[in-house]
Design a protein around this motif. Structure first.
Motif, PDB file in Angstrom:
ATOM      1  N   VAL A  91      -5.679   2.591   5.772  1.00 36.24           N
ATOM      2  CA  VAL A  91      -4.433   2.564   5.015  1.00 36.24           C
ATOM      3  C   VAL A  91      -4.648   3.145   3.621  1.00 36.24           C
ATOM      4  O   VAL A  91      -3.844   3.944   3.131  1.00 36.24           O
ATOM      5  N   GLN A  92      -5.738   2.747   2.974  1.00 28.87           N
ATOM      6  CA  GLN A  92      -6.014   3.229   1.620  1.00 28.87           C
ATOM      7  C   GLN A  92      -6.218   4.739   1.612  1.00 28.87           C
ATOM      8  O   GLN A  92      -5.711   5.443   0.731  1.00 28.87           O
ATOM      9  N   HIS A  93      -6.952   5.252   2.598  1.00 23.20           N
ATOM     10  CA  HIS A  93      -7.184   6.694   2.667  1.00 23.20           C
ATOM     11  C   HIS A  93      -5.877   7.455   2.897  1.00 23.20           C
ATOM     12  O   HIS A  93      -5.642   8.498   2.275  1.00 23.20           O
ATOM     13  N   LEU A  94      -5.021   6.940   3.783  1.00 27.15           N
ATOM     14  CA  LEU A  94      -3.747   7.610   4.042  1.00 27.15           C
ATOM     15  C   LEU A  94      -2.856   7.559   2.804  1.00 27.15           C
ATOM     16  O   LEU A  94      -2.217   8.554   2.438  1.00 27.15           O
ATOM     17  N   ALA A  95      -2.810   6.407   2.144  1.00 28.18           N
ATOM     18  CA  ALA A  95      -1.996   6.285   0.932  1.00 28.18           C
ATOM     19  C   ALA A  95      -2.451   7.277  -0.125  1.00 28.18           C
ATOM     20  O   ALA A  95      -1.626   7.904  -0.813  1.00 28.18           O
ATOM     21  N   THR A  96      -3.759   7.458  -0.259  1.00 23.08           N
ATOM     22  CA  THR A  96      -4.282   8.418  -1.229  1.00 23.08           C
ATOM     23  C   THR A  96      -3.845   9.833  -0.877  1.00 23.08           C
ATOM     24  O   THR A  96      -3.443  10.607  -1.751  1.00 23.08           O
ATOM     25  N   ARG A  97      -3.919  10.174   0.398  1.00 25.65           N
ATOM     26  CA  ARG A  97      -3.469  11.502   0.831  1.00 25.65           C
ATOM     27  C   ARG A  97      -1.988  11.708   0.527  1.00 25.65           C
ATOM     28  O   ARG A  97      -1.539  12.827   0.251  1.00 25.65           O
ATOM     29  N   LEU A  98      -1.203  10.646   0.612  1.00 28.30           N
ATOM     30  CA  LEU A  98       0.236  10.727   0.374  1.00 28.30           C
ATOM     31  C   LEU A  98       0.587  10.645  -1.111  1.00 28.30           C
ATOM     32  O   LEU A  98       1.758  10.833  -1.481  1.00 28.30           O
ATOM     33  N   GLY A  99      -0.400  10.343  -1.945  1.00 25.25           N
ATOM     34  CA  GLY A  99      -0.131  10.188  -3.365  1.00 25.25           C
ATOM     35  C   GLY A  99       0.471   8.846  -3.714  1.00 25.25           C
ATOM     36  O   GLY A  99       1.113   8.695  -4.751  1.00 25.25           O
ATOM     37  N   LEU A 100       0.230   7.847  -2.882  1.00 27.80           N
ATOM     38  CA  LEU A 100       0.761   6.504  -3.107  1.00 27.80           C
ATOM     39  C   LEU A 100      -0.330   5.586  -3.636  1.00 27.80           C
ATOM     40  O   LEU A 100      -1.511   5.754  -3.339  1.00 27.80           O
ATOM     41  N   ASP A 101       0.077   4.584  -4.386  1.00 28.35           N
ATOM     42  CA  ASP A 101      -0.844   3.537  -4.797  1.00 28.35           C
ATOM     43  C   ASP A 101      -0.083   2.215  -4.802  1.00 28.35           C
ATOM     44  O   ASP A 101       1.065   2.137  -4.362  1.00 28.35           O
ATOM     45  N   GLY A 102      -0.738   1.170  -5.272  1.00 27.69           N
ATOM     46  CA  GLY A 102      -0.068  -0.123  -5.303  1.00 27.69           C
ATOM     47  C   GLY A 102       0.263  -0.669  -3.932  1.00 27.69           C
ATOM     48  O   GLY A 102       1.364  -1.162  -3.693  1.00 27.69           O
ATOM     49  N   ILE A 103      -0.693  -0.594  -2.999  1.00 23.60           N
ATOM     50  CA  ILE A 103      -0.461  -1.087  -1.641  1.00 23.60           C
ATOM     51  C   ILE A 103      -0.405  -2.613  -1.641  1.00 23.60           C
ATOM     52  O   ILE A 103      -1.250  -3.275  -2.228  1.00 23.60           O
ATOM     53  N   SER A 104       0.605  -3.151  -0.960  1.00 23.70           N
ATOM     54  CA  SER A 104       0.702  -4.602  -0.782  1.00 23.70           C
ATOM     55  C   SER A 104       0.421  -4.933   0.676  1.00 23.70           C
ATOM     56  O   SER A 104       0.682  -4.129   1.567  1.00 23.70           O
ATOM     57  N   SER A 105      -0.122  -6.113   0.917  1.00 18.21           N
ATOM     58  CA  SER A 105      -0.396  -6.547   2.288  1.00 18.21           C
ATOM     59  C   SER A 105       0.057  -7.988   2.456  1.00 18.21           C
ATOM     60  O   SER A 105       0.109  -8.763   1.496  1.00 18.21           O
ATOM     61  N   ALA A 106       0.369  -8.331   3.695  1.00 19.87           N
ATOM     62  CA  ALA A 106       0.831  -9.687   3.997  1.00 19.87           C
ATOM     63  C   ALA A 106       0.586  -9.970   5.467  1.00 19.87           C
ATOM     64  O   ALA A 106       0.438  -9.054   6.278  1.00 19.87           O
ATOM     65  N   ASP A 107       0.561 -11.232   5.803  1.00 17.59           N
ATOM     66  CA  ASP A 107       0.432 -11.664   7.192  1.00 17.59           C
ATOM     67  C   ASP A 107       1.807 -12.114   7.652  1.00 17.59           C
ATOM     68  O   ASP A 107       2.311 -13.153   7.228  1.00 17.59           O
ATOM     69  N   ASP A 108       2.452 -11.312   8.497  1.00 14.75           N
ATOM     70  CA  ASP A 108       3.785 -11.616   8.993  1.00 14.75           C
ATOM     71  C   ASP A 108       3.721 -11.969  10.475  1.00 14.75           C
ATOM     72  O   ASP A 108       3.482 -11.097  11.324  1.00 14.75           O
ATOM     73  N   ASP A 109       3.916 -13.245  10.771  1.00 14.76           N
ATOM     74  CA  ASP A 109       3.979 -13.716  12.149  1.00 14.76           C
ATOM     75  C   ASP A 109       2.757 -13.286  12.961  1.00 14.76           C
ATOM     76  O   ASP A 109       2.855 -12.866  14.107  1.00 14.76           O
ATOM     77  N   GLY A 110       1.599 -13.376  12.336  1.00 15.12           N
ATOM     78  CA  GLY A 110       0.366 -13.081  13.040  1.00 15.12           C
ATOM     79  C   GLY A 110      -0.056 -11.635  13.010  1.00 15.12           C
ATOM     80  O   GLY A 110      -1.117 -11.280  13.561  1.00 15.12           O
ATOM     81  N   HIS A 111       0.736 -10.763  12.391  1.00  9.46           N
ATOM     82  CA  HIS A 111       0.398  -9.349  12.282  1.00  9.46           C
ATOM     83  C   HIS A 111       0.162  -9.007  10.812  1.00  9.46           C
ATOM     84  O   HIS A 111       1.012  -9.270   9.966  1.00  9.46           O
ATOM     85  N   ARG A 112      -0.972  -8.375  10.537  1.00  9.79           N
ATOM     86  CA  ARG A 112      -1.228  -7.930   9.168  1.00  9.79           C
ATOM     87  C   ARG A 112      -0.479  -6.625   8.934  1.00  9.79           C
ATOM     88  O   ARG A 112      -0.552  -5.701   9.746  1.00  9.79           O
ATOM     89  N   VAL A 113       0.256  -6.560   7.840  1.00  9.95           N
ATOM     90  CA  VAL A 113       1.014  -5.352   7.518  1.00  9.95           C
ATOM     91  C   VAL A 113       0.693  -4.921   6.092  1.00  9.95           C
ATOM     92  O   VAL A 113       0.368  -5.747   5.226  1.00  9.95           O
ATOM     93  N   TRP A 114       0.790  -3.610   5.865  1.00 10.44           N
ATOM     94  CA  TRP A 114       0.576  -3.031   4.550  1.00 10.44           C
ATOM     95  C   TRP A 114       1.781  -2.151   4.224  1.00 10.44           C
ATOM     96  O   TRP A 114       2.334  -1.481   5.102  1.00 10.44           O
ATOM     97  N   ARG A 115       2.168  -2.123   2.941  1.00 12.16           N
ATOM     98  CA  ARG A 115       3.307  -1.320   2.505  1.00 12.16           C
ATOM     99  C   ARG A 115       3.006  -0.679   1.152  1.00 12.16           C
ATOM    100  O   ARG A 115       2.308  -1.254   0.316  1.00 12.16           O
TER     101      ARG A 115
END
Length: 267
Positions: A91-115
């Motif tokens: 996720v971090q590598h893809l975000a860097t390629r996209l020019g994004l930062d400030g990734i947030s993560s959470a555990d939603d109903d048993g699935h880890r998600v990043w945004r």
């Protein structure tokens, strides 16, 4: 409903949509990032196809929408990841390629998600969603959205760059685009749908309605279109375009939505 309940409901909807789209697209997994299976030719072909499709979608939207109306566009790249990197690193590598930062993560109903999300210079919103699916697999959606396509000249190039970034990350992503605007044709939704089809026929010789949907406030057709390469299979049909006309009963105004190859936003 509290915030936790809302997030669970949203995740269920997202994952349901992911599964449906994977079945429609006949999705194939990419080879992991860094291996020889990542082909720049594939990215070049996809980018050219995307630019042509966005130009056609803009033309169709301009013909089918009310004069001077802004053309809202939502473009999504999405696909499965099952590479060698952990999700957190990938996720971090893809975000860097996209020019994004400030990734947030959470555990939603048993699935880890990043945004992560950012606004580009011309007003286009770029966002990244990544969710674990289990079994070493994850699913990624990169979305570009603008409220006015004609006022966002940066979007086509940014969309092509996003597809290339996902391919480099080891994700053989597929794109879909949905354009929405107040309709040129008013009155009943079925009559407006047929009138809009006539407007599109000059740009799309051989267009053929293959599937339809109608309810009290919406009429929709999905089409096969000779010459359009980006399609999804539905039964015995290869669908390349979907049109929906929805009546806002409160304002008594029709809204059109065009999707390539299918609509993936609310009508």
């Amino acid at each position: 409903m509290g915030n936790k309940g809302q997030s669970k409901g949203i995740l269920v909807l997202v994952l349901a949509g992911i599964c449906a789209l994977m079945l429609l697209s006949g999705f194939r997994s990419a080879e992991p990032a860094g291996r020889s299976g990542v082909q720049s030719a594939d990215a070049s072909t996809a980018a050219g196809e995307l630019q042509e499709s966005l130009a056609l979608l803009t033309t169709l939207g301009g013909q089918a929408s009310a004069p001077g109306a802004p053309l809202r566009l939502v473009l999504k790249w999405q696909g499965e990841y099952s590479g060698e990197e952990t999700d957190e690193v990938a996720v971090q590598h893809l975000a860097t390629r996209l020019g994004l930062d400030g990734i947030s993560s959470a555990d939603d109903d048993g699935h880890r998600v990043w945004r992560s999300a950012a606004q580009l210079s011309g007003g286009t919103q770029l966002s990244l969603f990544w969710s674990e699916l289990g079994g070493g697999r994850s699913y990624c959606i990169v979305t570009l959205e603008t409220a006015d396509l004609l006022g966002s000249p940066e979007l086509p190039a940014a969309a092509a760059d996003a597809g290339e970034a996902m391919l480099q990350a080891g994700i053989a992503a597929e794109w879909n685009a949905s354009l929405q605007a107040p309709a040129k044709e008013q009155g009943g939704t079925q009559a407006a749908l047929l009138a809009t089809e006539q407007l599109m026929a000059a740009e799309l010789p051989g267009i053929q309605a293959e599937e339809s949907y109608t309810d009290i406030s919406t009429s929709s057709h999905s089409y096969s279109v000779p010459g359009l390469q980006r399609t999804v299979s539905s039964g015995s049909h290869s669908l390349a375009l979907q049109l929906a006309v929805h009546k806002n009963v409160n304002a008594d105004v029709n809204r059109i939505t065009l999707g390539m190859p299918l609509i993936t936003i609310e009508y």
